[in-house]
Design a protein around this motif. Structure first.
Motif, short mmCIF file in Angstrom:
data_model
loop_
_atom_site.label_atom_id
_atom_site.label_comp_id
_atom_site.label_asym_id
_atom_site.label_seq_id
_atom_site.Cartn_x
_atom_site.Cartn_y
_atom_site.Cartn_z
N SER A 60 0.82 -1.22 0.00
CA SER A 60 0.00 0.00 0.00
C SER A 60 0.86 1.27 0.00
O SER A 60 2.01 1.25 0.41
N GLY A 78 -0.50 1.93 -5.75
CA GLY A 78 0.68 2.79 -5.82
C GLY A 78 0.81 3.39 -7.20
O GLY A 78 -0.17 3.49 -7.95
N SER A 79 2.02 3.75 -7.56
CA SER A 79 2.23 4.45 -8.83
C SER A 79 2.17 3.48 -10.01
O SER A 79 2.41 2.27 -9.86
N THR A 87 5.70 1.69 -10.56
CA THR A 87 5.97 0.52 -9.69
C THR A 87 4.97 -0.59 -10.01
O THR A 87 5.34 -1.78 -10.04
N LEU A 119 -3.69 2.08 -9.58
CA LEU A 119 -2.51 2.91 -9.91
C LEU A 119 -2.87 4.39 -10.05
O LEU A 119 -3.92 4.82 -9.62
N GLU A 146 1.18 12.75 -13.87
CA GLU A 146 0.47 12.95 -12.61
C GLU A 146 1.34 13.83 -11.69
O GLU A 146 2.47 13.46 -11.40
N ARG A 188 -11.59 -2.68 -6.84
CA ARG A 188 -11.97 -2.86 -5.43
C ARG A 188 -13.44 -2.47 -5.32
O ARG A 188 -14.02 -1.92 -6.25
P1 NAD Z 1 4.82 3.78 -5.04
O1 NAD Z 1 4.49 3.01 -6.24
O2 NAD Z 1 6.13 4.48 -4.97
O3 NAD Z 1 4.76 2.87 -3.74
C1 NAD Z 1 3.62 2.10 -3.41
C2 NAD Z 1 4.05 0.91 -2.56
O4 NAD Z 1 4.89 0.08 -3.35
C3 NAD Z 1 4.85 1.30 -1.32
O5 NAD Z 1 4.49 0.45 -0.25
C4 NAD Z 1 6.29 1.01 -1.75
O6 NAD Z 1 7.15 0.74 -0.66
C5 NAD Z 1 6.07 -0.22 -2.62
N1 NAD Z 1 7.15 -0.49 -3.58
C6 NAD Z 1 8.06 0.38 -4.09
N2 NAD Z 1 8.89 -0.26 -4.93
C7 NAD Z 1 8.50 -1.56 -4.98
C8 NAD Z 1 8.93 -2.71 -5.67
N3 NAD Z 1 9.96 -2.67 -6.51
N4 NAD Z 1 8.27 -3.88 -5.48
C9 NAD Z 1 7.20 -3.94 -4.65
N5 NAD Z 1 6.75 -2.88 -3.95
C10 NAD Z 1 7.37 -1.70 -4.12
O7 NAD Z 1 3.61 4.81 -4.82
P2 NAD Z 1 3.47 5.93 -3.73
O8 NAD Z 1 4.39 7.05 -4.06
O9 NAD Z 1 3.56 5.31 -2.35
O10 NAD Z 1 1.95 6.36 -3.92
C11 NAD Z 1 1.55 7.34 -4.79
C12 NAD Z 1 0.97 6.73 -6.07
O11 NAD Z 1 -0.06 5.82 -5.73
C13 NAD Z 1 0.33 7.75 -6.98
O12 NAD Z 1 0.67 7.48 -8.30
C14 NAD Z 1 -1.17 7.54 -6.75
O13 NAD Z 1 -1.97 7.95 -7.83
C15 NAD Z 1 -1.21 6.06 -6.54
N6 NAD Z 1 -2.42 5.69 -5.79
C16 NAD Z 1 -3.39 4.99 -6.45
C17 NAD Z 1 -4.57 4.67 -5.78
C18 NAD Z 1 -5.70 3.95 -6.47
O14 NAD Z 1 -6.60 3.49 -5.79
N7 NAD Z 1 -5.70 3.83 -7.78
C19 NAD Z 1 -4.74 5.05 -4.44
C20 NAD Z 1 -3.72 5.75 -3.82
C21 NAD Z 1 -2.56 6.06 -4.51
#
Ligand code: NAD
Length: 522
Positions: free
Chosen positions: A159, A236-237, A240, A259, A390, A470
Motif C-alpha cells: 500500500s 501505488g504508482s 511501480t 494505480l 500525474e 476494489r
Molecule cells: P509507489 O508506487 O512508490 O509505492 C507504493 C508501494 O509500493 C509502497 O508500499 C512502496 O514501498 C512499494 N514499492 C516500491 N517499490 C516496490 C517494488 N519494486 N516492489 C514492490 N513494492 C514496491 O507509490 P506511492 O508514491 O507510495 O503512492 C503514490 C501513487 O499511488 C500515486 O501514483 C497515486 O496515484 C497512486 N495511488 C493509487 C490509488 C488507487 O486506488 N488507484 C490510491 C492511492 C494512490
C-alpha cells in the motif's frame, strides 16, 4: 495561521505498535519515519528482510485453513467490532494519520469514513457475493451445477502513503472475510498508521497470524512478498505497478493494480457554479492533491470559462494552510521532500514554457518544510510535464472547450483512466458524457466521493490506471478461486449405450433447436 501542535515524541511512544510486528525482528536496521509537518522524526521501524517476509507468509499459510473453517458470520463479527472500534478511537487515529502523513484533519477523516463504510458493506453483504450458488446445468434437469468460491490462500497487500489508514486495511477486509490470511507491507513512509489499524483489528478479535505486517522498503521486501503470496493487491504508482504486475505474472498469481491518474473535470455552460466551484476545490485540493482520484485537468465550456476561472481562483485563495491537529486548516502539507520537489518541478517547467500562474505557485516553508500553495495554471500546453504526468500535488490547469464532443476528446486524451468529474444541470447530458469518458469512475456534480463511497459498485482504473477493481462484487470475488461442480444424473451427455451415434446426434440437434425457442432454457 493555526499553530503547530506536533511535537517530537519519545521513542517509547510506539512501543505498543511495534509489538504488532513479528517477534524477534526488532534488531533489524532501523528506518526513520518522518513527520512532514515539521521534518522531525516520528519514530523508527525495522527494515524487514526477505527471510522475515517468508516467515510471515509461512505463518499466514499455516493459519489460513482454520480461519477459512470459521463461518462467514464469525469472521464478519470481527469486522463489525472493528467498525465500532475505529469510530470510537477516531480522535487518536486522526492525530496519528495527520502526524505521519502531514494531511489536514478533514482528509484524515475521509479515511475513518472509508473504513466504516467498507467494513459495514462487506460484513453485511460479502457473503451474498461469494456464497455457493446453483447455475444452469448443461442439460436441464439432468445436470446439477453449483458454483463455489474458495479463498485464494495468502493475500499480499502493498500500500502507498497517501491514505495510509484506509489503503492498508480496507482492501484487507474483503480478503479476510473471504477466508484468506493477509501479509501487509505498508508504505515505508507511513507504517505506524497501518500498525495502529492492525492493532485495532486484533483488539476486535482477529488472530495475530491472520493479518501480519512487514515493514521496510518495497525494493527489498516487495519481491519476496509477491513470490510467497497467492494473490497480490497493489496500490501505488503506475511505474511501480508495472514492475509488480510483471512479477505477479511470472509467478502466475492474479493481482489487482490500483494505480495513478491524471484526472479530468468537465464543466458545462449550464453548471450550477456555486456547487461546481466548491466541488472542484475539494476535488483538486483534498489531501493537498495527493489523492489518486484527485482532479488535475480542468476543461470548462467557453460560455462560463471566465466566470468559473474567477470564482475558482477566489475560492482557492481562501484556502487556509496549516499544521494543527483540528479541523481549522483546509490544506495540509505535502508528504515529503520528494513530493515537494516533484510539484515544484512541474510548476517551474510550466512557467518556463509559458504557462500563466493564476494563483499559488510557491513553496511555503513558513508553514512547514513541505508545504506548497494551492496552484492554478492557465495556458498549459502539451509539451509541459504538468499536462500529462500525474503531479500528485495541489496543482490544476484550466483549459477551454466548445461542445461535448471536444470536451470528451480532451478528457480522454491521457494514458491514464482513473476518475473523472462532470458538472451540468442536465442529467441526461451528464450521463451521456460520463459513459464516453474512459475512466473507471465518473462523478456527476461531485469530484470523487460519490463513486468512491458507493462501495456496492466497483472502483478502479482503465488504461494505465490499473487492473482489477476494489469495492462491490468484484472487490471480494477477486480474493477467491471459483470452482464449478456439476453432477450428471440419469443419462450422460453422450449417446446412451446401445443408441447409435447418428440417432443420438439427430435427437440432440432437435433438442438444441427446441431449447433456443424456449425462453426459460436459453
Ligand atoms: P509507489 O508506487 O512508490 O509505492 C507504493 C508501494 O509500493 C509502497 O508500499 C512502496 O514501498 C512499494 N514499492 C516500491 N517499490 C516496490 C517494488 N519494486 N516492489 C514492490 N513494492 C514496491 O507509490 P506511492 O508514491 O507510495 O503512492 C503514490 C501513487 O499511488 C500515486 O501514483 C497515486 O496515484 C497512486 N495511488 C493509487 C490509488 C488507487 O486506488 N488507484 C490510491 C492511492 C494512490
Amino acid at each position: 495561521m493555526a499553530e503547530t501542535t506536533t511535537r517530537r515524541q519519545p521513542a517509547t511512544e510506539f512501543a505498543g505498535l511495534l509489538g504488532q510486528l513479528p517477534a524477534d525482528t526488532a534488531d533489524r536496521e532501523a528506518i526513520t519515519v518522518e513527520m512532514p509537518y515539521t521534518g522531525d522524526e516520528l519514530g523508527t521501524v525495522p527494515a524487514h528482510t526477505a527471510a522475515d517476509v517468508r516467515a510471515a507468509t509461512d505463518r499466514a499459510a499455516d493459519a489460513q485453513e482454520s480461519w477459512a473453517d470459521r463461518s462467514f458470520d464469525e469472521r464478519a463479527a470481527v469486522i463489525k467490532r472493528y467498525h465500532d472500534l475505529v469510530l470510537d478511537d477516531q480522535a487518536e487515529l486522526l492525530d496519528l494519520v495527520q502526524r505521519e502523513s502531514g494531511k489536514s484533519r478533514r482528509a484524515a477523516y475521509e479515511e475513518v469514513l472509508d473504513i466504516a463504510i467498507t467494513s459495514r458493506y462487506y460484513a453485511y453483504h460479502g457473503d451474498e457475493h461469494i456464497e455457493s450458488r446453483r447455475r444452469a446445468g448443461a442439460i436441464p434437469f439432468l445436470t446439477k451445477t453449483v458454483e463455489h468460491h474458495h479463498p485464494k490462500g495468502v493475500v499480499g497487500i502493498i500500500s502507498p502513503w497517501n491514505y495510509p489508514l484506509t489503503l492498508s486495511v480496507s482492501d484487507a477486509i474483503p480478503a479476510l472475510l473471504a477466508g484468506n490470511t493477509v501479509v501487509l507491507k505498508p508504505a515505508t513512509e507511513t507504517p505506524f498508521t497501518a500498525l495502529r489499524a492492525v492493532s485495532l483489528l486484533r483488539e476486535a478479535g482477529l488472530p495475530e497470524e491472520v493479518l501480519q505486517v512487514v515493514t521496510g522498503r518495497g525494493s527489498t521486501i516487495g519481491t519476496p512478498l509477491i513470490e510467497n503470496s497467492d494473490y497480490l493487491m497493489f496500490t501505488g504508482s503506475t511505474e511501480t505497478g508495472k514492475a509488480v504486475a510483471e512479477q505477479a505474472g511470472h509467478h502466475l498469481i492474479d493481482c489487482s493494480m490500483e494505480l495513478g491518474g491524471k484526472n479530468p473535470l468537465l464543466v458545462f455552460d449550464d453548471a450550477d457554479l456555486d456547487r461546481t466551484v466548491e466541488g472542484a476545490v475539494r476535488g483538486a485540493f483534498t489531501n493537498a492533491g495527493q489523492l489518486c482520484i484527485s482532479l488535475e485537468r480542468f476543461y470548462v465550456q467557453s460560455g462560463i470559462r471566465e466566470e468559473f476561472e474567477r470564482r475558482f481562483v477566489d475560492a482557492v485563495e481562501d484556502l487556509k494552510l496549516g499544521t494543527s491537529l483540528d479541523y481549522e486548516p483546509d490544506v495540509g502539507s505535502l508528504a515529503s521532500a520528494e513530493q515537494l520537489e516533484k510539484v515544484q518541478s512541474h510548476v517551474e517547467d510550466a512557467r518556463e514554457r509559458g504557462a500563466r500562474v493564476l494563483t499559488g505557485g510557491q513553496a511555503r516553508p513558513d508553514v512547514g518544510p513541505y508545504f506548497y500553495e494551492p496552484t492554478v495554471l492557465a495556458d498549459v500546453t502539451d509539451e509541459m510535464s504538468v499536462a500529462s504526468e500525474e503531479t500528485f500535488g495541489p496543482v490544476v490547469s484550466i483549459h477551454e472547450f466548445e461542445g461535448p464532443r471536444e470536451g470528451i476528446a480532451l478528457a480522454n486524451d491521457s494514458e491514464r483512466g482513473l476518475n473523472a468529474s462532470v458538472w451540468t444541470e442536465n442529467s441526461e447530458l451528464g450521463h451521456a458524457v460520463a459513459e464516453r469518458i474512459e475512466c473507471g469512475t465518473v462523478n456527476i456534480n461531485e469530484g470523487y466521493v460519490a463513486t468512491w463511497a458507493s462501495v456496492d459498485a466497483p472502483m478502479g482504473g482503465m488504461k494505465e490506471s490499473g487492473l482489477g477493481r476494489r469495492h462491490g462484487r468484484e472487490g471480494i470475488m477477486k480474493y477467491t478461486d471459483s470452482q464449478t461442480v456439476a453432477e450428471q444424473r440419469l443419462a450422460p451427455i453422450a449417446a446412451p449405450s446401445g443408441v447409435p451415434d447418428d440417432l443420438y446426434t439427430t435427437g440432440m440437434t432437435a433438442a438444441l433447436r427446441a431449447l433456443k425457442r424456449m425462453p426459460g432454457f436459453r
